[in-house]
Design an enzyme around this catalytic site. Structure first.
Site, short mmCIF file in Angstrom:
data_model
loop_
_atom_site.label_atom_id
_atom_site.label_comp_id
_atom_site.label_asym_id
_atom_site.label_seq_id
_atom_site.Cartn_x
_atom_site.Cartn_y
_atom_site.Cartn_z
N GLY A 1 34.63 50.28 41.28
CA GLY A 1 35.89 49.64 41.65
C GLY A 1 36.44 48.82 40.50
N SER A 2 37.19 47.78 40.82
CA SER A 2 37.86 46.98 39.80
C SER A 2 36.89 46.02 39.13
CB SER A 2 39.02 46.20 40.42
OG SER A 2 38.52 45.15 41.25
N GLU B 1 30.59 50.48 37.82
CA GLU B 1 31.52 51.41 37.17
C GLU B 1 32.91 50.84 37.44
OE1 GLU B 1 34.17 53.36 36.20
OE2 GLU B 1 33.86 54.82 37.81
N LEU B 2 33.53 50.29 36.37
CA LEU B 2 34.68 49.41 36.58
C LEU B 2 35.99 49.92 36.00
CD1 LEU B 2 32.84 46.04 35.84
CD2 LEU B 2 33.20 47.18 38.03
N CYS C 1 39.65 56.42 37.11
CA CYS C 1 39.21 55.53 36.04
C CYS C 1 39.40 56.14 34.66
CB CYS C 1 37.73 55.18 36.24
SG CYS C 1 37.34 54.43 37.82
N GLU D 1 44.38 48.26 33.49
CA GLU D 1 44.27 49.59 34.11
C GLU D 1 45.42 49.75 35.10
OE1 GLU D 1 40.73 52.31 35.92
OE2 GLU D 1 40.92 50.32 36.79
#
Length: 475
Positions: free
Chosen positions: A227-228, A247-248, A281, A375
């Site tokens: 996520g963020s 996992e950003l 992503c 992002e």
């Protein structure tokens, strides 16, 4: 419409409330689901904790066959599942089918890795004092895994957490994104068909504000989050003694060097800046083009973007669908407006209808604009000229993120130089940064997170090394 049950310790269960999921494209009901109570959440955690030793001791063939069964059943129900993904996520059916196919492969890879997952043996008699000694090095699960998954890949990113957990013998509790819980609940239905012990998995569609208790529960020693960055680092800060993988995301760059095939680069970048409506992503966000071919490349890129089919995600021809919500689309629209107000030029796109935004290409974007630094997670692409390869690679690294990058070049020297210099977890030569094979290591550096997915890599992340030394052997 039937109400989907959630999965508590491998069995269907109903809570005391129901919630509705709506299609981002037209607002129609995509499905309803039951929400677990606090007591039921506690039961799921207790069951995962209780079964942990049994799960770790499961024979390899039991784990591998369970994973292979899930892969087969996903393939058999592929069309049904793809349509469910489209309904709850707004993802065009073309991409939804691709996601199901990837999930089929992810579970198949996990079954294969499970059968290869074995200890290492080391002779220790390399020194006289260790004569007759042999080390057996195995990997042991840390314990139950809390898997917190995002909305953009509501099946395959769940698979990337569930499959490696089962592969190593770790119970797993899935907390899916509130916007898209239906796909993970269907996955729970398939997992329930296997011979895995009760407690091996739960799927708990709770709202985000209830996740903190799960994150902090000491019976769940592993937290795997996608996520963020702000949310991910907040999780890590809450539980500094847990094993946390994050996992950003990122603001992925594609570099187009002077020797590149411009037609290929333009077509790939146009498509993969806008697949999943940019909600990936590793969707292309920044395009960095050597000055000598910049104008020729832009002349190809803009028509390629304008040629993408935007519309109803249920239509087989649609390539770009809605964002996950009107609110998400309004945020992206605001970021584009801020960039234009600061001097950026819109080369194409930008109109919004509900949750759908016409794919945007921007030029002359200020270096400090949100669409450059953050992002976007929407169908927005910025094009930037670079004076040289030195300049191009420096521009890629001028980011707090470092997930993946793509470099379009025919030069091996340029490729290996990129591998040395670019600060990313993955580098794709000759294609967009959006490429991912589900068995390869996947993850980033800097604010793009810690740890790696990809089956073998995640299995390693969920386990620790344990050494047994045998003494008095005749080697």
């Amino acid at each position: 419409m039937d109400v989907r049950t959630f999965w508590l310790a491998g069995r269907p269960a109903d809570g005391d409330t129901e919630l509705t999921v709506t299609n981002p494209h037209d607002g129609r009901e995509a499905g309803r689901y039951s929400v677990p109570t606090d007591e039921q959440v506690e039961q799921a955690v207790a069951a995962a904790h209780a079964v942990a030793k049994e799960a770790a001791a499961l024979p390899v063939h039991v784990r591998a066959e369970a994973l292979a069964h899930v892969s087969r059943r996903l393939a058999e129900r592929a069309d049904e599942i793809a349509r469910l993904i489209t309904a709850e996520n707004g993802k065009p059916i073309f991409w939804a089918r691709g996601e199901v196919g990837r999930a089929v492969a992810t579970f198949r890879f996990a079954a294969e890795e499970t059968r290869r997952w074995s200890g290492d043996v080391q002779r220790l008699d390399t020194e006289p004092a260790a004569a007759g000694r042999l080390a057996y090095v195995s990997r042991v699960p840390h314990g139950p895994v809390l898997a917190i998954t995002p909305f953009n890949f509501p099946l395959n990113l769940v698979a990337h957490k569930v499959a490696p957990a089962i592969a190593v013998g770790a119970p797993v509790i899935v907390k899916p994104a509130p916007a898209t819980p239906l796909s993970s609940l269907l996955l729970g239905e398939i997992l329930a068909e296997t011979d895995l012990p009760a407690g091996m998995f739960s799927v708990l569609p709770v709202q985000n504000e209830r996740a903190s208790g799960l994150v902090q529960d000491p019976r769940l020693p592993v937290v795997s989050f996608t996520g963020s960055a702000p949310v991910g680092y907040a999780i890590a800060d809450q539980v500094p003694r847990k094993h946390v993988t994050l996992e950003l995301g990122g603001n992925a760059a594609a570099v187009v060097l002077a020797d590149a095939d411009l037609d290929w680069a333009a077509s790939r970048i146009a498509l993969f800046s806008n697949y999943q409506a940019g909600q990936s992503c590793i969707a292309v966000q920044r395009v960095i083009v050597e000055r000598s071919v910049h104008d020729a490349f832009v002349e190809r890129l803009v028509p390629a973007v304008e040629g993408l089919v935007t519309g109803d995600p249920a239509d087989e021809k649609t390539q770009v669908g809605p964002l996950v919500s009107v609110e998400a689309a309004e945020r992206v629209e605001q970021w584009v407006r801020e960039a234009v107000d600061a001097g950026a030029r819109v080369l194409t796109g930008g109109s919004r209808e509900g949750a759908t935004i016409a794919p945007v290409v921007l030029a002359d974007v200020p270096a400090d604009a949100k669409v450059t630094r953050e992002e976007v997670f929407g169908p927005v692409l910025i094009v930037q000229p670079a004076e040289s390869i030195d300049d191009a690679y420096a521009m890629v690294n001028d980011s707090k993120y470092g997930l993946q990058a793509g470099v379009f070049t025919r030069s091996l020297d340029a490729a290996f130089r990129a591998n040395r210099e670019l600060e990313v977890g993955g580098l794709i030569i000759g294609d967009v940064p959006s490429y991912r094979a589900d068995q390869m290591p996947y993850g980033g550096v800097k604010d793009s997170g810690i740890g790696r997915e990809g089956l073998h890599s995640a299995m390693t992340d969920y386990t620790y090394e344990k050494v047994m030394v045998l003494t008095g052997l005749s080697l």
